[in-house]
Design a protein around this motif. Structure first.
Motif, PDB file in Angstrom:
ATOM      1  N   LEU A 198       0.816  -1.224   0.000  1.00 28.47           N
ATOM      2  CA  LEU A 198       0.000   0.000   0.000  1.00 28.47           C
ATOM      3  C   LEU A 198       0.846   1.270   0.000  1.00 28.47           C
ATOM      4  N   GLU A 199       2.150   1.127   0.226  1.00 29.08           N
ATOM      5  CA  GLU A 199       3.078   2.264   0.143  1.00 29.08           C
ATOM      6  C   GLU A 199       3.834   2.289  -1.185  1.00 29.08           C
ATOM      7  N   ASP A 200       3.615   1.299  -2.018  1.00 25.99           N
ATOM      8  CA  ASP A 200       4.372   1.153  -3.261  1.00 25.99           C
ATOM      9  C   ASP A 200       3.607   1.786  -4.426  1.00 25.99           C
ATOM     10  N   PRO A 203      -2.081   0.997  -6.630  1.00 21.98           N
ATOM     11  CA  PRO A 203      -3.337   1.081  -7.396  1.00 21.98           C
ATOM     12  C   PRO A 203      -4.046  -0.271  -7.558  1.00 21.98           C
ATOM     13  N   VAL A 204      -3.289  -1.346  -7.610  1.00 17.60           N
ATOM     14  CA  VAL A 204      -3.873  -2.679  -7.772  1.00 17.60           C
ATOM     15  C   VAL A 204      -4.599  -3.102  -6.489  1.00 17.60           C
ATOM     16  N   THR A 258       0.860  -6.391 -14.958  1.00 18.67           N
ATOM     17  CA  THR A 258       2.034  -6.275 -15.826  1.00 18.67           C
ATOM     18  C   THR A 258       3.196  -7.086 -15.272  1.00 18.67           C
ATOM     19  N   GLU A 259       4.169  -7.345 -16.125  1.00 15.72           N
ATOM     20  CA  GLU A 259       5.376  -8.040 -15.682  1.00 15.72           C
ATOM     21  C   GLU A 259       6.100  -7.217 -14.618  1.00 15.72           C
ATOM     22  N   GLU A 260       6.132  -5.910 -14.784  1.00 22.87           N
ATOM     23  CA  GLU A 260       6.786  -5.058 -13.789  1.00 22.87           C
ATOM     24  C   GLU A 260       6.081  -5.165 -12.425  1.00 22.87           C
ATOM     25  N   GLN A 261       4.760  -5.180 -12.429  1.00 18.62           N
ATOM     26  CA  GLN A 261       4.015  -5.348 -11.175  1.00 18.62           C
ATOM     27  C   GLN A 261       4.261  -6.727 -10.574  1.00 18.62           C
ATOM     28  N   ARG A 262       4.289  -7.736 -11.407  1.00 17.58           N
ATOM     29  CA  ARG A 262       4.542  -9.095 -10.922  1.00 17.58           C
ATOM     30  C   ARG A 262       5.890  -9.179 -10.226  1.00 17.58           C
TER      31      ARG A 262
END
Length: 160
Positions: A34-36, A41-42, A88-92
């Motif tokens: 929640l701080e990232d 947003p997810v 996204t891959e970056e989020q993963r």
């Protein structure tokens, strides 16, 4: 000559410390999420009980009670939570990295065998989440909750 027996191999769930260890892990983890700026947003509107539910999921995956299947809808429910999210891959990657860091912070076992199993599941599961979250994905809702095990048993001293 009597050779001492090797103790039975515990489940990954028991080795990690059981339900309480997974709740601690996921409470720490989702606090960081929640701080990232990439992940917030997810997860912005997640249910306050989300860390507890994911702890129950991971517990079942790692050999604990089948409570997620019994009380939360099993694999179909977990897959349904990812449909249409377009992860996204970056989020993963960020999700995996933050969860590995949270495992250190929560004091999960750091032995190579446990961490290999833990990281292996995170990689596998998060890559499926990307697939299941893609537009038009149609995963099989009848698949069981996966059951993860040791790549090799952890070293334990022989019983006396």
């Amino acid at each position: 000559m009597i050779v001492p027996e090797t103790p039975p191999t515990p489940t990954l769930y028991d080795w990690a410390g059981g339900h309480e260890a997974f709740v601690k892990l996921l409470t720490i983890f989702y606090g960081h999420v929640l701080e990232d700026p990439l992940l917030e947003p997810v997860f912005r509107d997640m249910d306050p009980d989300h860390p507890e539910h994911v702890a129950v999921w991971l517990g079942e995956v790692f050999g604990g009670p089948a409570e997620y299947s019994a009380s939360h809808g099993g694999h179909a429910h977990m897959v349904g939570r990812h449909l249409g999210r377009g992860i996204t891959e970056e989020q993963r990657r960020r999700w995996v990295n933050l969860l590995l860091d949270a495992a250190d912070e929560a004091g999960l076992p750091g032995d190579p065998e446990f961490r290999a199993a833990f990281a292996g599941y995170l990689e596998w599961g998060s890559r499926l989440a990307v697939v299941f979250s893609a537009p038009g994905a149609e995963p099989n809702p009848h698949e069981p909750v996966p059951h993860w095990d040791w790549p090799m048993p952890p070293w334990q001293p022989p019983s006396p």
